[in-house]
Scaffold this motif. Structure first.
Motif, short mmCIF file in Angstrom:
data_model
loop_
_atom_site.label_atom_id
_atom_site.label_comp_id
_atom_site.label_asym_id
_atom_site.label_seq_id
_atom_site.Cartn_x
_atom_site.Cartn_y
_atom_site.Cartn_z
N ASP A 180 41.26 33.02 23.15
CA ASP A 180 41.58 31.96 23.82
C ASP A 180 40.59 31.50 25.13
N GLY A 181 39.54 32.24 25.40
CA GLY A 181 38.66 31.84 26.49
C GLY A 181 39.04 32.54 27.83
N VAL A 182 40.22 33.58 28.01
CA VAL A 182 40.32 34.14 29.25
C VAL A 182 39.28 34.95 29.58
N PRO A 183 38.99 34.35 30.82
CA PRO A 183 37.55 35.21 31.55
C PRO A 183 37.80 36.74 31.53
N LEU A 184 36.50 37.45 31.20
CA LEU A 184 36.61 38.96 31.29
C LEU A 184 37.04 39.46 32.56
N LYS A 185 36.79 38.77 33.85
CA LYS A 185 37.36 39.37 35.02
C LYS A 185 38.77 39.24 35.13
N GLN A 186 39.55 38.18 34.52
CA GLN A 186 40.81 38.28 34.37
C GLN A 186 41.45 39.40 33.55
N ILE A 187 40.86 39.75 32.71
CA ILE A 187 41.35 40.61 31.59
C ILE A 187 41.08 42.03 32.17
N ASP A 188 39.80 42.21 32.87
CA ASP A 188 39.64 43.35 33.76
C ASP A 188 40.60 43.58 34.92
N ASP A 189 40.72 42.63 35.50
CA ASP A 189 42.03 42.78 36.60
C ASP A 189 43.40 43.21 35.86
N ALA A 190 43.60 42.93 34.78
CA ALA A 190 44.85 43.26 34.07
C ALA A 190 44.87 44.65 33.59
N VAL A 191 43.50 44.98 33.30
CA VAL A 191 43.56 46.54 33.07
C VAL A 191 43.81 47.51 34.37
N THR A 192 43.48 47.01 35.25
CA THR A 192 43.85 47.59 36.57
C THR A 192 45.33 47.63 36.59
N GLY A 211 41.89 54.25 39.61
CA GLY A 211 41.00 52.82 40.22
C GLY A 211 39.73 53.17 40.23
N SER A 212 39.02 54.03 39.84
CA SER A 212 37.73 54.47 39.83
C SER A 212 36.71 53.66 38.79
N LEU A 213 37.23 52.99 37.73
CA LEU A 213 36.53 52.72 36.54
C LEU A 213 36.58 51.16 36.79
N LYS A 214 37.10 50.56 37.50
CA LYS A 214 36.96 48.92 37.65
C LYS A 214 35.42 48.53 37.57
N GLY A 215 35.15 47.83 36.57
CA GLY A 215 33.71 47.14 36.64
C GLY A 215 32.92 47.86 35.84
N THR A 216 33.41 49.06 35.18
CA THR A 216 32.31 49.93 34.51
C THR A 216 32.03 49.29 33.16
N ALA A 217 30.93 49.81 32.69
CA ALA A 217 30.73 49.41 31.14
C ALA A 217 31.68 48.37 30.46
#
Length: 217
Positions: A180-192, A211-217
């Motif tokens: 649906d085109g949801v930005p990666l940053k939004q999904i990555d924030d949702a992982v947190t 919280g140590s893995l945010k923004g990794t690979a």
């Protein structure tokens, strides 16, 4: 004597990737033989297609093998027992989100989107490998929760299958969000955010690697 198709002149490995992108974008049932023949190797004849791959079903089986050995390896951390259990799941979610949003292939996950419903006898025959791949990921998440219970990170009152289903549902949902085109940053924030479900279940101390893995690979 039966007429032979012209010799295959395309790069077979490249053709598998091209077919993978078609199945990934459209799903198994909606990807026609005409689409496959037109888009593989710059266009091939029916005799060349059947000589190279045997059938659409056989080609899809090769595509799945290629996908699971490349893009699908984002879930490998679920089975790396040297990693803390929480980190194993978090890495899988972040790596999968990144892969599913990459611009050089269709968005989403082929395992999740390739065959959501078996509409024909042929699609029913090839649906099992997809279901098996999803089942393996669920089992990996259950094993992570069980390791955390055994180590004392999570209390014995946690039901492994239930907590694993929370993260597996999120993993499968990433496919729809990416498509649906949801930005990666939004999904990555949702992982947190989803990882706080794990943290809330811990026994009176911060989760390992929280919280140590945010923004990794």
């Amino acid at each position: 004597m039966a007429q032979m198709g012209r010799p295959r002149t395309f790069d077979r490995s490249v053709a598998i990737t091209q077919a993978m992108h078609l199945f990934w974008e459209h799903g198994y049932d909606a990807t026609s033989l005409s689409q496959l023949k037109a888009n593989i190797g710059g266009g091939i004849t029916a005799p060349s297609f059947y000589a190279a791959f045997g059938s659409k079903q056989a080609l899809f089986n090769e595509v799945m093998e290629r996908y699971l050995n490349t893009h699908g390896r984002v879930t490998d951390s679920l089975f790396e027992t040297t990693l803390p259990p929480r980190e194993s799941i978090e890495l899988t979610l972040r790596r999968s989100a990144k892969m599913q949003c990459e611009p050089d292939h269709p968005t989403g996950c082929l395992v999740a989107l390739g065959l959501l419903s078996a509409c024909t006898d042929e699609s029913k025959a090839i649906s099992q490998p997809l279901a098996d791949a999803r089942s393996l990921n669920r089992a990996g998440m259950v094993a992570c929760v069980e390791r955390a219970i055994a180590s004392g990170e999570l209390p014995p009152t946690v039901v492994p299958e239930a907590l694993a289903t929370v993260f597996d549902s999120f993993l499968l949902g990433i496919s729809v969000l990416a498509r649906d085109g949801v930005p990666l940053k939004q999904i990555d924030d949702a992982v947190t955010q989803i990882m706080t479900v794990w943290d809330a279940s811990c026994i009176g101390r911060p989760a390992i690697g929280s919280g140590s893995l945010k923004g990794t690979a």
